[in-house]
Design an enzyme around this catalytic site. Sequence first.
Site, mmCIF file in Angstrom:
data_model
loop_
_atom_site.group_PDB
_atom_site.id
_atom_site.type_symbol
_atom_site.label_atom_id
_atom_site.label_comp_id
_atom_site.label_asym_id
_atom_site.label_seq_id
_atom_site.Cartn_x
_atom_site.Cartn_y
_atom_site.Cartn_z
ATOM 1 C CD GLU A 56 -3.062 -1.147 2.119
ATOM 2 O OE1 GLU A 56 -4.181 -1.628 1.843
ATOM 3 O OE2 GLU A 56 -2.791 -0.693 3.248
ATOM 4 C CD GLU B 134 -4.064 -6.021 2.251
ATOM 5 O OE1 GLU B 134 -4.967 -5.385 2.852
ATOM 6 O OE2 GLU B 134 -2.853 -5.788 2.405
#
Length: 473
Positions: free
Chosen positions: A178, A372
């Site tokens: 991320e 995810e």
Amino acid sequence: MSFPKGFLWGGATAANQCEGAWDIAGKGDSISDHNRAGSRTSKGHRVFDLEIDTEKYYYPSHTAIDFYHRYKEDIAMFAEMGFKTYRMSINWTRIFPKGDESVPNEAGLQFYDDVFDECANYGIEPLVTISHFELPFHLGEKYDGFLDKRVIGFYEKYAVTLFERYKDKVTYWLTFNEINFGTLPHGLRINGLFKREYTETEQYQALHNVFVASARAVIAGHKINPNFKIGCMLAYITMYPKTCKPADVLQTQQMNDKLNFFCGDVQAKGKYPYYMKSYFEQNDIHLDITSDEEALLQAGTVDYYTFSYYMTTCIAADLKDRDDKTGGNLFGGVSNEYLETSDWGWQIDPVGLRFTLNQIYSRYELPLMVVENGLGAFDEVTAKGTIEDDYRIDYFKQHIVEMGKAIDDGVDLIGYTPWGCIDLISAGTGEMSKRYGFIYVDRDDEGNGTLKRYPKKSFYWYKKVIESNGEEL
């Protein structure tokens, strides 16, 4: 709807949220080890202690779910579900406890050798995140983390150490988790910015240095093993205009560029996009970017693109003044009356995943993975000891259907690793009660429990999904 042969079904975890053993066998303290449980700041962020005081406070990462000692049991359960891949991260401070040492910690390297060997025993392909919010605390304390260009070299040395050690055991790598989290107020510390207030120029300088570190790792990795597949990973927050009012549409476009496209453009296209150059100029942001670094970004583009997807949000031009805001993984937006929400207020949007896959693929035309995706929920153990999580099954079923449709649209989707395939510590809240897994772990928010593992109803459902390559939902 059809998934390609060899599709990488699996699940995802992060070292700081599952391993525990925070100070065992030479491991140093990472930034995540300083996140205290329970308490929140006035802005809603987890309390981050510069000095760890285990006598007074509970730090969830210190024990987590004790994957460090139970990895064989956990990997066996992943294998029972039929995992083709397991996305995991390596804890930087197991390899270089402070981050700037000249020699790695052999005990840490051996631990991951053992984990990879266990995966190989079951035919599970590791998908390894090199840095997943596990920056050595020392690098932040001494250097201000990635604000100091010396840390680029420390990261490259760490990555090269992993590439050389595991060149025959790991094929799929991700450089940073991320990466677009790093310029948001509650995400600065993942890049080591935690000692003081930092200017916007400093925040973007640190992010630039992370880009360079990623590119250098990609270049080095391909030299060590040309068969390596090295990717990027972004937190993708899909945004819709709240209305068709042009001001809402324009605001959505600008926020989407800055939050979702910026980091992907740098890592997949190898250069800063025009809209960020304009933003820097308009906001008097001046970065130290050398011509050599620009060349590195161009040479060190990624082989594939991965992202997290949990929710979508709506954007309005008057976002700051509205009273219908909703929560989320990175930031809130305006509520969408057409969507249901999770127990934590995240808006559930399966169709948005198809939209997102097409949006990303049309921009980059690289192989994609959803690394995810999942539903954080309160799970109840019945009197019979079962966990009847039909709500989770329904969530995954709808999202897998939309992934299949995206594949039929022409998207090159190669893998899917739902988040928290086993219950673990929440990065955002430090809770155990915010459960994502197919496997229940007996642990509560205060660190109590036996740590015993139990398959949930979704465990057996996902096993059938994998067996049928997505045909039986």
